[in-house]
Design a protein around this motif. Sequence first.
Motif, PDB file in Angstrom:
ATOM      1  N   MET A 157      -8.086  -1.262   6.064  1.00 39.82           N
ATOM      2  CA  MET A 157      -7.449  -0.451   5.014  1.00 39.82           C
ATOM      3  C   MET A 157      -5.941  -0.695   5.011  1.00 39.82           C
ATOM      4  N   GLY A 158      -5.390  -0.783   3.830  1.00 39.90           N
ATOM      5  CA  GLY A 158      -3.958  -1.037   3.724  1.00 39.90           C
ATOM      6  C   GLY A 158      -3.127   0.170   4.080  1.00 39.90           C
ATOM      7  N   LYS A 159      -1.847  -0.085   4.198  1.00 40.83           N
ATOM      8  CA  LYS A 159      -0.915   0.982   4.571  1.00 40.83           C
ATOM      9  C   LYS A 159       0.011   1.311   3.417  1.00 40.83           C
ATOM     10  N   THR A 160       0.432   2.572   3.367  1.00 46.39           N
ATOM     11  CA  THR A 160       1.461   2.929   2.391  1.00 46.39           C
ATOM     12  C   THR A 160       2.812   2.482   2.943  1.00 46.39           C
ATOM     13  N   LEU A 161       3.777   2.386   2.041  1.00 47.62           N
ATOM     14  CA  LEU A 161       5.148   2.057   2.438  1.00 47.62           C
ATOM     15  C   LEU A 161       5.634   3.041   3.500  1.00 47.62           C
ATOM     16  N   PHE A 162       5.342   4.319   3.264  1.00 49.24           N
ATOM     17  CA  PHE A 162       5.758   5.361   4.205  1.00 49.24           C
ATOM     18  C   PHE A 162       5.155   5.110   5.586  1.00 49.24           C
ATOM     19  N   ASP A 163       3.841   4.822   5.632  1.00 45.13           N
ATOM     20  CA  ASP A 163       3.164   4.561   6.913  1.00 45.13           C
ATOM     21  C   ASP A 163       3.802   3.395   7.649  1.00 45.13           C
ATOM     22  N   LYS A 164       4.119   2.340   6.901  1.00 46.03           N
ATOM     23  CA  LYS A 164       4.673   1.142   7.546  1.00 46.03           C
ATOM     24  C   LYS A 164       5.948   1.491   8.305  1.00 46.03           C
ATOM     25  N   ILE A 165       6.818   2.284   7.660  1.00 43.66           N
ATOM     26  CA  ILE A 165       8.101   2.603   8.292  1.00 43.66           C
ATOM     27  C   ILE A 165       7.908   3.630   9.413  1.00 43.66           C
ATOM     28  N   TRP A 166       7.161   4.672   9.117  1.00 42.88           N
ATOM     29  CA  TRP A 166       6.927   5.729  10.131  1.00 42.88           C
ATOM     30  C   TRP A 166       6.298   5.113  11.392  1.00 42.88           C
ATOM     31  N   ASP A 167       5.211   4.343  11.196  1.00 45.76           N
ATOM     32  CA  ASP A 167       4.472   3.793  12.342  1.00 45.76           C
ATOM     33  C   ASP A 167       5.353   2.881  13.196  1.00 45.76           C
ATOM     34  N   ALA A 168       6.261   2.162  12.535  1.00 49.06           N
ATOM     35  CA  ALA A 168       7.137   1.242  13.279  1.00 49.06           C
ATOM     36  C   ALA A 168       8.170   2.003  14.109  1.00 49.06           C
ATOM     37  N   HIS A 169       8.268   3.312  13.902  1.00 45.19           N
ATOM     38  CA  HIS A 169       9.275   4.097  14.633  1.00 45.19           C
ATOM     39  C   HIS A 169       8.652   5.098  15.611  1.00 45.19           C
ATOM     40  N   ILE A 170       7.338   5.003  15.825  1.00 41.96           N
ATOM     41  CA  ILE A 170       6.694   5.931  16.771  1.00 41.96           C
ATOM     42  C   ILE A 170       6.946   5.462  18.199  1.00 41.96           C
ATOM     43  N   VAL A 171       7.607   6.295  18.971  1.00 41.43           N
ATOM     44  CA  VAL A 171       7.842   6.001  20.384  1.00 41.43           C
ATOM     45  C   VAL A 171       6.614   6.408  21.191  1.00 41.43           C
ATOM     46  N   ARG A 172       6.028   7.528  20.814  1.00 42.07           N
ATOM     47  CA  ARG A 172       4.861   8.038  21.523  1.00 42.07           C
ATOM     48  C   ARG A 172       4.123   9.010  20.601  1.00 42.07           C
ATOM     49  N   HIS A 173       2.815   8.964  20.665  1.00 42.98           N
ATOM     50  CA  HIS A 173       1.992   9.895  19.897  1.00 42.98           C
ATOM     51  C   HIS A 173       1.538  11.010  20.833  1.00 42.98           C
ATOM     52  N   SER A 182       3.809  -0.485  -0.558  1.00 38.34           N
ATOM     53  CA  SER A 182       2.468   0.021  -0.250  1.00 38.34           C
ATOM     54  C   SER A 182       1.433  -1.038  -0.586  1.00 38.34           C
ATOM     55  N   ASP A 183       0.516  -1.287   0.332  1.00 44.06           N
ATOM     56  CA  ASP A 183      -0.546  -2.258   0.070  1.00 44.06           C
ATOM     57  C   ASP A 183      -1.415  -1.760  -1.083  1.00 44.06           C
ATOM     58  N   ASP A 184      -2.026  -2.709  -1.786  1.00 40.49           N
ATOM     59  CA  ASP A 184      -2.829  -2.355  -2.964  1.00 40.49           C
ATOM     60  C   ASP A 184      -3.948  -1.373  -2.631  1.00 40.49           C
ATOM     61  N   ASP A 185      -4.514  -1.523  -1.413  1.00 40.87           N
ATOM     62  CA  ASP A 185      -5.647  -0.661  -1.063  1.00 40.87           C
ATOM     63  C   ASP A 185      -5.219   0.533  -0.203  1.00 40.87           C
ATOM     64  N   ALA A 186      -3.906   0.804  -0.162  1.00 44.47           N
ATOM     65  CA  ALA A 186      -3.436   1.966   0.605  1.00 44.47           C
ATOM     66  C   ALA A 186      -3.945   3.245  -0.049  1.00 44.47           C
ATOM     67  N   ILE A 187      -4.251   4.237   0.787  1.00 41.72           N
ATOM     68  CA  ILE A 187      -4.807   5.492   0.266  1.00 41.72           C
ATOM     69  C   ILE A 187      -3.761   6.601   0.319  1.00 41.72           C
ATOM     70  N   PHE A 188      -3.598   7.275  -0.793  1.00 41.24           N
ATOM     71  CA  PHE A 188      -2.722   8.446  -0.852  1.00 41.24           C
ATOM     72  C   PHE A 188      -3.586   9.700  -0.886  1.00 41.24           C
ATOM     73  N   ASP A 189      -3.078  10.782  -0.290  1.00 41.09           N
ATOM     74  CA  ASP A 189      -3.845  12.029  -0.284  1.00 41.09           C
ATOM     75  C   ASP A 189      -3.881  12.666  -1.666  1.00 41.09           C
ATOM     76  N   THR A 190      -2.798  12.489  -2.421  1.00 37.65           N
ATOM     77  CA  THR A 190      -2.681  13.110  -3.740  1.00 37.65           C
ATOM     78  C   THR A 190      -1.975  12.134  -4.677  1.00 37.65           C
ATOM     79  N   GLU A 191      -2.419  12.056  -5.929  1.00 40.83           N
ATOM     80  CA  GLU A 191      -1.753  11.162  -6.883  1.00 40.83           C
ATOM     81  C   GLU A 191      -1.529  11.853  -8.223  1.00 40.83           C
ATOM     82  N   TYR A 192      -0.410  11.536  -8.854  1.00 39.87           N
ATOM     83  CA  TYR A 192      -0.111  12.033 -10.200  1.00 39.87           C
ATOM     84  C   TYR A 192       0.341  10.850 -11.067  1.00 39.87           C
ATOM     85  N   LEU A 193       0.075  10.948 -12.335  1.00 42.07           N
ATOM     86  CA  LEU A 193       0.502   9.917 -13.270  1.00 42.07           C
ATOM     87  C   LEU A 193       1.159  10.581 -14.478  1.00 42.07           C
ATOM     88  N   PHE A 194       2.368  10.159 -14.805  1.00 44.44           N
ATOM     89  CA  PHE A 194       3.073  10.719 -15.960  1.00 44.44           C
ATOM     90  C   PHE A 194       3.569   9.596 -16.871  1.00 44.44           C
TER      91      PHE A 194
END
Lengths: 195, 467
Positions: B1-17, B267-279
Amino acid sequence: MALQKFSTLTSGGVPVEIENVDTDQIIPARFLKAVERKGFGDNLFRDWRYDNQNNPIAEFPLNNPAYDGEIMFASKNFGCGSSREHAAWSIYDYGFKVVVSSFFADIFKNNALNNGLLPIQVSEVFLAEAFSEIAKNSATTFSVDLPAQSIKIDSTGRTESFTIDGYKKECLLNGYDDVDYLRSIIDTIENFENK
Amino acid sequence: MGKTLFDKIWDAHIVRHLDGGRDVLYIDRHYIHEVTSPVAFLGLKNRGLTIARPNQTTATADHNVPTINQHLPVKDEQSRGQLDTFEANCKENGIEHFGLGHEKNGVVHIIGPELGFTQPGMTIVCGDSHTSTHGAFGAVAFGVGTSEVEMVFASQCIMQPKPKKMKITVNGEMKKGVTSKDVILYIIAEISASGGTGHFIEFTGDTFRAMSMEERMTVCNMSIECGARGGIIAPDQTTFDYVNGRENAPQGEAFSKAVDKWKELYSDDDAIFDTEYLFDASNIEPMITFGTNPGMGIGITTYIPTGTDLEGSDKISFNKSLEYMGFIGGDKMIGKRVDYVFLGSCTNGRIEDFRLFTNAVKGYKKADNIIAWLVPGSKAVAAQIVTEGLDKVLEAAGFEVRQPGCSACLAMNEDKVPTGMYSVSTSNRNFEGRQGPGARTLLAGPLVAAAAAISGTVQDPRALFNL
């Protein structure tokens, strides 16, 4: 600064039946000029508690002597707006240990937890019953049990469980603080930097 | 599964979970100001610690500064005390401090990007909810409390659970007379002032792609006003061009290398968002708020809702809000009295905002009933206003340009709107008393502010200025 430990509490409730209470209402910006964490409780809900002549506004629940207790009940979306931690400080400094709402803004919730103030999110049904029980009898009490993660309306027996981040629960139960934890893993942080 | 842009940056900064869901998150850049830092400095001192990474910390005085006569000692004793404490704390901890009068001074969310400190892919925090502004660069940026300021001081990390992800797509060309402020006010009105709670928003779609960096900053700035932790826009050539050559950005070959990395931030094409809106941008007209939270916005030519469809506590809150504002449901906004106009803040205090306002009022005169506060977001913006001669045009129209600071956005300084008065404000919050006890705030973009300043009432800038 170590937190005060919290485990269980039985107390009366103070109803603030207003939605979308933002942190500018909890503590207006003009009271953010202090450089120490002292006396913020005096200015909690300042512009709702006092008129522009500094006279107490009788209708506001904090000015009603019938309400007493360490639990505040507030309508949904409590603590929205500015990130000012002074909002959590002023509520805690005033004497509240728990804030109950059907919905909290993110930053406020986090700030509260970081200061030993327990935010409890309950259902709309529970909140409505709490408001109505306080309206019937202002001396009605509520019981909060952090280890069991539950809150009870003592007069009706309605009990609801609430969620809390496991780490934050430990912090509150033991009076830990995040800075102590982060300093304890400083080598891991430095290794991360050098990666 | 692809990653969102947010995930890519957040995950790269995790020191410890941590068990229970929190991450120890590494922070690349920490912005600080005089209001939310002193208690954190005090806490650090009481622990016998000094700042872990002073070079990753940028300090500016903005929330509590006067916007005239900045060369004189600050009159208010408490404000002066807070500014002095801030300067002393920065000095003691080896932090570069852009204090009052410094050529790099300004509102924290304006100077960060200006000086090139804000870059794509970074994690950025500040003890200020509008830190979300920096998300315009494809950075994960959000506001934190003072306890967390102290955590960053002590360890360059914070501990937070990862938020949910929301995608808001807006497509289409913005209509004439519509600004990026109108787009974000429209979005907040659609999803409500709490619609984004628990989420981090990615703004996508060709409407945002076509925006300048400054316009994108206005959008991300107000993501907090729908309750979201922050907003982010994937970096593109517009972003790289803005960052290129700025003082603290990578230079030369290092810049090219950085751009290669930044190009992977999407964000990868197949990244999943919890909520989406279109305007659809073509549905958006100049916006204005009528109530006491930023979700209470409407198209400027429309009517104040009556709230008859609301029930229970929603209805009570709605009626309380209209009562505070002195408005009646069903009234139209056009023609409403205005007393104050505020152009400025981290939302609309940049040079493009001043250009929009100035070009609109050129050749007109300020209405006599209006007190206008035009407050540049930084010394650099103030200097640019002079370079472009905007100050002369504004003077000819009866306006003066003040000195930088947060000013009437939160009214910590003397720039307070008096009780009962109406302010058309380009800032970000219309809460009760936000601009002074009893003040009534109508949030809008720079063009609606210009129209109010010229006419003395709420007017549609498209009609007034023939846009």
